[in-house]
Design a protein around this motif. Structure first.
Motif, PDB file in Angstrom:
ATOM      1  N   THR A 144       0.861  -1.186   0.000  1.00 17.02           N
ATOM      2  CA  THR A 144       0.000   0.000   0.000  1.00 17.02           C
ATOM      3  C   THR A 144       0.895   1.233   0.000  1.00 17.02           C
ATOM      4  N   ILE A 145       0.639   2.158  -0.926  1.00 13.92           N
ATOM      5  CA  ILE A 145       1.430   3.377  -1.062  1.00 13.92           C
ATOM      6  C   ILE A 145       0.533   4.578  -0.794  1.00 13.92           C
ATOM      7  N   ILE A 146       0.917   5.387   0.198  1.00 14.14           N
ATOM      8  CA  ILE A 146       0.080   6.498   0.652  1.00 14.14           C
ATOM      9  C   ILE A 146       0.849   7.811   0.576  1.00 14.14           C
ATOM     10  N   GLY A 147       0.214   8.826   0.017  1.00 15.49           N
ATOM     11  CA  GLY A 147       0.830  10.147  -0.054  1.00 15.49           C
ATOM     12  C   GLY A 147      -0.228  11.221  -0.176  1.00 15.49           C
ATOM     13  N   ASP A 148       0.190  12.485   0.042  1.00 14.02           N
ATOM     14  CA  ASP A 148      -0.767  13.592  -0.080  1.00 14.02           C
ATOM     15  C   ASP A 148      -0.649  14.302  -1.429  1.00 14.02           C
ATOM     16  N   SER A 149       0.234  13.802  -2.303  1.00 10.19           N
ATOM     17  CA  SER A 149       0.371  14.387  -3.632  1.00 10.19           C
ATOM     18  C   SER A 149      -0.642  13.747  -4.580  1.00 10.19           C
ATOM     19  N   ARG A 150      -1.702  14.474  -4.848  1.00 12.02           N
ATOM     20  CA  ARG A 150      -2.718  13.946  -5.757  1.00 12.02           C
ATOM     21  C   ARG A 150      -2.168  13.833  -7.179  1.00 12.02           C
ATOM     22  N   VAL A 151      -1.217  14.699  -7.523  1.00 11.18           N
ATOM     23  CA  VAL A 151      -0.595  14.614  -8.848  1.00 11.18           C
ATOM     24  C   VAL A 151       0.077  13.258  -9.032  1.00 11.18           C
ATOM     25  N   VAL A 152       0.922  12.883  -8.073  1.00  9.00           N
ATOM     26  CA  VAL A 152       1.641  11.615  -8.169  1.00  9.00           C
ATOM     27  C   VAL A 152       0.679  10.428  -8.148  1.00  9.00           C
TER      28      VAL A 152
END
Length: 217
Positions: A144-152
């Protein structure tokens, strides 16, 4: 490792029915399958993993014993920051995983140059995280990969177009790394509030504070 169970159930009068479960963690699936077997009504039972590979009960039990000794149940958080004044980027990542019945948290950051935007820094942070995952020896499993960059997140999900050559190049590197490790990613976009730990690591990197640690949680 996640699998779903396929059971052929036979009643005392000979009627048969096929039951298929939702996707379950391997250990949980084994418990349910063993409970099914105790009914004495199971004609056949098998497990099917995310790669459509089929497993028998004995084979899956043996695999799960080995699986527990390797890093698994991987969740990756990433964040990147870019300082326009210095043209430096700070990268931060946190990797949560389980191994030998224990839970761990790996934290890593880096300060890099030669990037041109915050979006590039976000991609570079995810690439840093995948390098750490590779160093753990993770392969042939979902993460599972989580980030706050909606672009990425949305570009890697092919939901948003990627017009910038630099970002397209980073996306290719990410996908090549995942393919080489035979890892199936599940991407999740979250708010910055829910991604504070890698954000702090990226900020620390920009300030010249290097972090590289693994602790039991």
């Amino acid at each position: 490792m996640k699998v779903h169970i396929e059971v052929i159930y036979k009643t005392s009068k000979g009627a048969e029915a096929v039951f298929t479960s939702e996707s379950l963690q391997g250990a949980h699936a084994l418990l349910i399958a063993e409970d099914f077997e105790r009914t004495g009504r199971v004609k056949s039972i098998k497990f099917v993993d995310m790669y459509e590979q089929e497993w028998g009960l004995k084979k899956l039990k043996e695999y799960m014993k080995e699986y527990e000794t390797e890093p698994h149940n991987i969740t990756v958080y990433f964040d990147g920051g870019f300082d326009l004044g210095t043209k430096m980027a700070g990268l931060g990542c946190v990797v949560y995983y389980e191994q030998n019945g224990k839970s761990y948290r790996l934290r890593k950051n880096a300060k890099v140059e030669e990037l041109e935007s915050n979006n590039e820094a976000e991609y570079a942070a995810l690439h840093l995280a995948l390098q750490e995952v590779e160093a753990l020896g993770v392969h042939h499993m979902p993460i599972t990969i989580i980030g706050d960059s909606r672009v990425v997140i949305h570009q890697l999900l092919d939901e948003w177009p990627c017009y910038e050559e630099s970002l397209s190049s980073w996306a290719d590197r990410i996908e090549e790394k995942l393919k080489s490790l035979n890892i199936q990613p599940e991407y999740k976009a979250v708010s910055r509030k829910k991604n504070q730990e890698p954000d702090r690591l990226a900020t620390q990197a920009l300030k010249g504070v290097e972090v590289s640690s693994t602790i039991e949680t």
